[in-house]
Design a protein around this motif. Structure first.
Motif, PDB file in Angstrom:
ATOM      1  N   GLY A 117      -6.865  16.699 -20.033  1.00 23.30           N
ATOM      2  CA  GLY A 117      -8.036  17.379 -19.495  1.00 23.30           C
ATOM      3  C   GLY A 117      -8.640  16.756 -18.255  1.00 23.30           C
ATOM      4  N   ALA A 118      -8.039  15.688 -17.732  1.00 23.41           N
ATOM      5  CA  ALA A 118      -8.587  15.053 -16.526  1.00 23.41           C
ATOM      6  C   ALA A 118      -8.526  16.014 -15.348  1.00 23.41           C
ATOM      7  CB  ALA A 118      -7.835  13.770 -16.214  1.00 23.41           C
ATOM      8  N   GLN A 119      -9.592  16.018 -14.554  1.00 20.26           N
ATOM      9  CA  GLN A 119      -9.673  16.919 -13.398  1.00 20.26           C
ATOM     10  C   GLN A 119      -9.675  16.172 -12.068  1.00 20.26           C
ATOM     11  OE1 GLN A 119     -13.136  18.326 -15.533  1.00 20.26           O
ATOM     12  NE2 GLN A 119     -12.543  20.443 -15.098  1.00 20.26           N
ATOM     13  N   ILE A 120     -10.134  14.922 -12.067  1.00 19.50           N
ATOM     14  CA  ILE A 120     -10.039  14.051 -10.887  1.00 19.50           C
ATOM     15  C   ILE A 120      -9.322  12.789 -11.355  1.00 19.50           C
ATOM     16  CG2 ILE A 120     -11.230  12.902  -8.999  1.00 19.50           C
ATOM     17  CD1 ILE A 120     -13.647  14.658  -9.513  1.00 19.50           C
ATOM     18  N   ILE A 121      -8.155  12.524 -10.780  1.00 19.99           N
ATOM     19  CA  ILE A 121      -7.285  11.450 -11.262  1.00 19.99           C
ATOM     20  C   ILE A 121      -7.081  10.437 -10.151  1.00 19.99           C
ATOM     21  CG2 ILE A 121      -4.994  10.909 -12.167  1.00 19.99           C
ATOM     22  CD1 ILE A 121      -4.903  13.831 -13.226  1.00 19.99           C
ATOM     23  N   CYS A 122      -7.234   9.146 -10.485  1.00 15.63           N
ATOM     24  CA  CYS A 122      -7.150   8.078  -9.493  1.00 15.63           C
ATOM     25  C   CYS A 122      -6.086   7.061  -9.891  1.00 15.63           C
ATOM     26  CB  CYS A 122      -8.508   7.399  -9.349  1.00 15.63           C
ATOM     27  SG  CYS A 122      -8.588   6.155  -8.025  1.00 15.63           S
ATOM     28  N   THR A 123      -5.277   6.660  -8.926  1.00 16.08           N
ATOM     29  CA  THR A 123      -4.290   5.603  -9.133  1.00 16.08           C
ATOM     30  C   THR A 123      -4.934   4.234  -8.915  1.00 16.08           C
ATOM     31  OG1 THR A 123      -3.519   5.310  -6.844  1.00 16.08           O
ATOM     32  CG2 THR A 123      -2.596   7.161  -8.094  1.00 16.08           C
ATOM     33  N   GLN A 124      -4.215   3.202  -9.293  1.00 15.33           N
ATOM     34  CA  GLN A 124      -4.606   1.848  -8.930  1.00 15.33           C
ATOM     35  C   GLN A 124      -4.172   1.571  -7.487  1.00 15.33           C
ATOM     36  OE1 GLN A 124      -2.562   0.286 -12.268  1.00 15.33           O
ATOM     37  NE2 GLN A 124      -0.672  -0.095 -11.183  1.00 15.33           N
ATOM     38  N   GLU A 125      -4.637   0.476  -6.923  1.00 17.26           N
ATOM     39  CA  GLU A 125      -4.341   0.146  -5.532  1.00 17.26           C
ATOM     40  C   GLU A 125      -2.851  -0.158  -5.346  1.00 17.26           C
ATOM     41  OE1 GLU A 125      -5.970  -2.894  -2.028  1.00 17.26           O
ATOM     42  OE2 GLU A 125      -6.122  -3.477  -4.132  1.00 17.26           O
ATOM     43  N   LEU A 126      -2.262   0.430  -4.295  1.00 17.26           N
ATOM     44  CA  LEU A 126      -0.876   0.135  -3.901  1.00 17.26           C
ATOM     45  C   LEU A 126       0.082   0.244  -5.083  1.00 17.26           C
ATOM     46  CD1 LEU A 126      -1.653  -2.935  -1.600  1.00 17.26           C
ATOM     47  CD2 LEU A 126      -1.210  -0.581  -0.858  1.00 17.26           C
ATOM     48  N   PHE A 127      -0.022   1.355  -5.798  1.00 20.85           N
ATOM     49  CA  PHE A 127       0.722   1.532  -7.050  1.00 20.85           C
ATOM     50  C   PHE A 127       2.226   1.601  -6.851  1.00 20.85           C
ATOM     51  CE2 PHE A 127       0.284   5.790  -5.391  1.00 20.85           C
ATOM     52  CZ  PHE A 127       1.503   6.370  -5.681  1.00 20.85           C
ATOM     53  N   ARG A 128       2.691   1.863  -5.614  1.00 24.78           N
ATOM     54  CA  ARG A 128       4.126   2.065  -5.400  1.00 24.78           C
ATOM     55  C   ARG A 128       4.922   0.760  -5.410  1.00 24.78           C
ATOM     56  NH1 ARG A 128       7.201   6.521  -2.156  1.00 24.78           N
ATOM     57  NH2 ARG A 128       8.722   5.243  -3.240  1.00 24.78           N
ATOM     58  N   SER A 129       4.240  -0.373  -5.429  1.00 27.42           N
ATOM     59  CA  SER A 129       4.958  -1.650  -5.389  1.00 27.42           C
ATOM     60  C   SER A 129       4.211  -2.686  -6.199  1.00 27.42           C
ATOM     61  CB  SER A 129       5.099  -2.140  -3.941  1.00 27.42           C
ATOM     62  OG  SER A 129       3.812  -2.429  -3.397  1.00 27.42           O
ATOM     63  N   GLN A 130       4.868  -3.789  -6.435  1.00 29.32           N
ATOM     64  CA  GLN A 130       4.140  -4.949  -6.906  1.00 29.32           C
ATOM     65  C   GLN A 130       3.238  -5.421  -5.774  1.00 29.32           C
ATOM     66  OE1 GLN A 130       7.380  -7.484  -8.401  1.00 29.32           O
ATOM     67  NE2 GLN A 130       6.825  -6.852 -10.470  1.00 29.32           N
ATOM     68  N   TYR A 131       2.271  -6.264  -6.111  1.00 29.34           N
ATOM     69  CA  TYR A 131       1.286  -6.680  -5.107  1.00 29.34           C
ATOM     70  C   TYR A 131       1.937  -7.687  -4.155  1.00 29.34           C
ATOM     71  CZ  TYR A 131      -3.008  -8.273  -2.945  1.00 29.34           C
ATOM     72  OH  TYR A 131      -3.974  -8.593  -2.021  1.00 29.34           O
ATOM     73  N   PHE A 132       2.474  -7.159  -3.052  1.00 31.12           N
ATOM     74  CA  PHE A 132       3.280  -7.961  -2.125  1.00 31.12           C
ATOM     75  C   PHE A 132       2.466  -8.920  -1.269  1.00 31.12           C
ATOM     76  CE2 PHE A 132       2.379  -3.748  -0.404  1.00 31.12           C
ATOM     77  CZ  PHE A 132       1.760  -4.051   0.807  1.00 31.12           C
ATOM     78  N   CYS A 133       1.145  -8.786  -1.271  1.00 29.70           N
ATOM     79  CA  CYS A 133       0.303  -9.631  -0.415  1.00 29.70           C
ATOM     80  C   CYS A 133       0.160 -11.063  -0.929  1.00 29.70           C
ATOM     81  CB  CYS A 133      -1.076  -9.001  -0.240  1.00 29.70           C
ATOM     82  SG  CYS A 133      -1.032  -7.314   0.384  1.00 29.70           S
ATOM     83  N   GLN A 134       0.867 -11.412  -1.996  1.00 30.32           N
ATOM     84  CA  GLN A 134       0.849 -12.796  -2.472  1.00 30.32           C
ATOM     85  C   GLN A 134       1.525 -13.744  -1.486  1.00 30.32           C
ATOM     86  OE1 GLN A 134       1.366 -13.771  -6.662  1.00 30.32           O
ATOM     87  NE2 GLN A 134       1.597 -11.596  -7.107  1.00 30.32           N
ATOM     88  N   ASN A 135       2.354 -13.217  -0.598  1.00 21.43           N
ATOM     89  CA  ASN A 135       2.937 -14.050   0.453  1.00 21.43           C
ATOM     90  C   ASN A 135       3.077 -13.228   1.729  1.00 21.43           C
ATOM     91  OD1 ASN A 135       5.221 -12.458  -0.092  1.00 21.43           O
ATOM     92  ND2 ASN A 135       6.020 -13.987  -1.522  1.00 21.43           N
ATOM     93  N   GLU A 136       3.366 -13.904   2.815  1.00 17.92           N
ATOM     94  CA  GLU A 136       3.491 -13.261   4.117  1.00 17.92           C
ATOM     95  C   GLU A 136       4.974 -13.132   4.460  1.00 17.92           C
ATOM     96  OE1 GLU A 136       1.131 -15.514   6.883  1.00 17.92           O
ATOM     97  OE2 GLU A 136      -0.762 -14.920   5.932  1.00 17.92           O
ATOM     98  N   ASP A 137       5.470 -11.922   4.395  1.00 21.01           N
ATOM     99  CA  ASP A 137       6.888 -11.674   4.578  1.00 21.01           C
ATOM    100  C   ASP A 137       7.059 -10.356   5.332  1.00 21.01           C
ATOM    101  OD1 ASP A 137       9.605 -11.178   4.419  1.00 21.01           O
ATOM    102  OD2 ASP A 137       9.760 -11.621   2.281  1.00 21.01           O
ATOM    103  N   HIS A 138       7.623 -10.437   6.542  1.00 19.36           N
ATOM    104  CA  HIS A 138       7.781  -9.223   7.342  1.00 19.36           C
ATOM    105  C   HIS A 138       8.632  -8.165   6.653  1.00 19.36           C
ATOM    106  CE1 HIS A 138       6.372 -11.913  10.601  1.00 19.36           C
ATOM    107  NE2 HIS A 138       5.904 -10.787  11.122  1.00 19.36           N
ATOM    108  N   ALA A 139       9.485  -8.575   5.743  1.00 17.87           N
ATOM    109  CA  ALA A 139      10.325  -7.599   5.038  1.00 17.87           C
ATOM    110  C   ALA A 139       9.489  -6.610   4.236  1.00 17.87           C
ATOM    111  CB  ALA A 139      11.310  -8.322   4.121  1.00 17.87           C
ATOM    112  N   ASN A 140       8.290  -7.009   3.849  1.00 17.90           N
ATOM    113  CA  ASN A 140       7.444  -6.124   3.029  1.00 17.90           C
ATOM    114  C   ASN A 140       6.923  -4.917   3.794  1.00 17.90           C
ATOM    115  OD1 ASN A 140       7.663  -7.575   0.609  1.00 17.90           O
ATOM    116  ND2 ASN A 140       6.039  -8.997   1.227  1.00 17.90           N
TER     117      ASN A 140
END
Length: 291
Positions: free
Chosen positions: A34-57
């Motif tokens: 029954g949800a009508q407005i649905i919200c994802t968590q931040e940057l849900f498409r990946s693991q939280y890559f900001c733990q390190n600085e890597d241009h590959a990300n």
């Protein structure tokens, strides 16, 4: 008007396609409930890559519109629901944002909000990846209510919540990725989580609106580090800051929470903080520091 909010809390894996598939499946579950407005968590498409600085990300980023936007637009139209989805946006070569898209129940893309406050803390090295947002603070009229969206680090700033509420936002959504440093959890963990929850509930009090914060779960460990233990506990608070519903620390959950938007008008009328603001005296808020 009564509306049901859907918050999607889950762990993420290394495969972006799998994370998108998981999130769409959870979104369908929320719609079924029954949800009508649905919200994802931040940057849900990946693991939280900001733990390190890597241009590959930077290869994780995508355009808007793009594949994720299109998938959510399709589901929104099929199910007649509104989506707030948090994405790593490639705006141009060398120009990337932490962006939330807002999609109405007919599948139309209403707009984007680009994260305004960008942190640079141990294991939260976001300044390496994200250009500060240039959309300003925004609110959108959706089929099921007027909503505002801010992202994670924005949640600590009352100015952002206020400027969004002043545009009539009845609900503030905060897609989030926040957790404990495992080595600090025993000493600081309870206070850190308490501060995070309290500051967001206070935005609801100060602005007479609902707040929905959506966080991820799980321990994500980069090479050579202890990682971050995301603390979950996604929640919805009411127009006086009261907790209406809260998810667990470590379980995947689809949190569906009914709210009554009429209470926004009632609360703002009986607690007239917006009426009594001294806008003539706030000019110094645009200064970095008052000497």
């Amino acid at each position: 008007m009564k509306v049901k909010l859907g918050l999607l809390q889950h762990a993420c894996v290394a495969d972006p396609a799998a994370n998108l598939e998981k999130t769409l499946a959870l979104a369908a579950r929320a719609a079924d409930a029954g949800a009508q407005i649905i919200c994802t968590q931040e940057l849900f498409r990946s693991q939280y890559f900001c733990q390190n600085e890597d241009h590959a990300n930077f290869a994780l980023a995508e355009t808007i519109p793009g594949p994720s936007t299109e998938a959510f637009q399709k589901l929104a139209k099929e199910r007649g629901v509104v989506f707030v989805a948090s994405l790593f946006e490639k705006r141009a070569s060398g120009l990337y944002h932490n962006t939330a898209v807002v999609i109405d129940a007919d599948g139309s893309l209403l707009g984007v909000y680009r994260k305004m406050h960008i942190p640079d803390d141990p294991l939260f090295y976001e300044k390496f990846y994200f250009t500060p947002g240039d959309t300003g603070f925004r609110a959108w009229q959706t089929k099921f209510g007027r909503i505002g969206v801010l992202v994670c680090w924005d949640q600590w700033y009352p100015e952002g919540a206020r400027l969004t509420a002043l545009q009539g936002a009845e609900i503030l959504f905060y897609p989030t990725a926040i957790g404990w440093h495992p080595s600090e959890k025993s000493e600081y963990g309870e206070r850190q989580h308490g501060a995070w929850e309290t500051i967001q509930r206070s935005h609801g009090v100060a602005n007479g609106c609902y707040v929905a914060a959506v966080n991820r779960i799980g321990l994500e460990t980069p090479i050579g580090g202890d990682g971050l233990e995301f603390w979950g506990q996604s929640f919805v608070s009411g127009t006086s800051g009261e907790i209406l519903a809260k998810a667990s620390v470590d379980a995947e959950e689809v949190l569906v929470v009914p709210v009554d938007l009429q209470k926004v008008d009632t609360t703002r009328t009986h607690w007239p903080f917006l009426r009594d603001r001294r806008i003539d005296a706030y000019g110094d808020l645009t200064r970095r520091f008052i000497d």
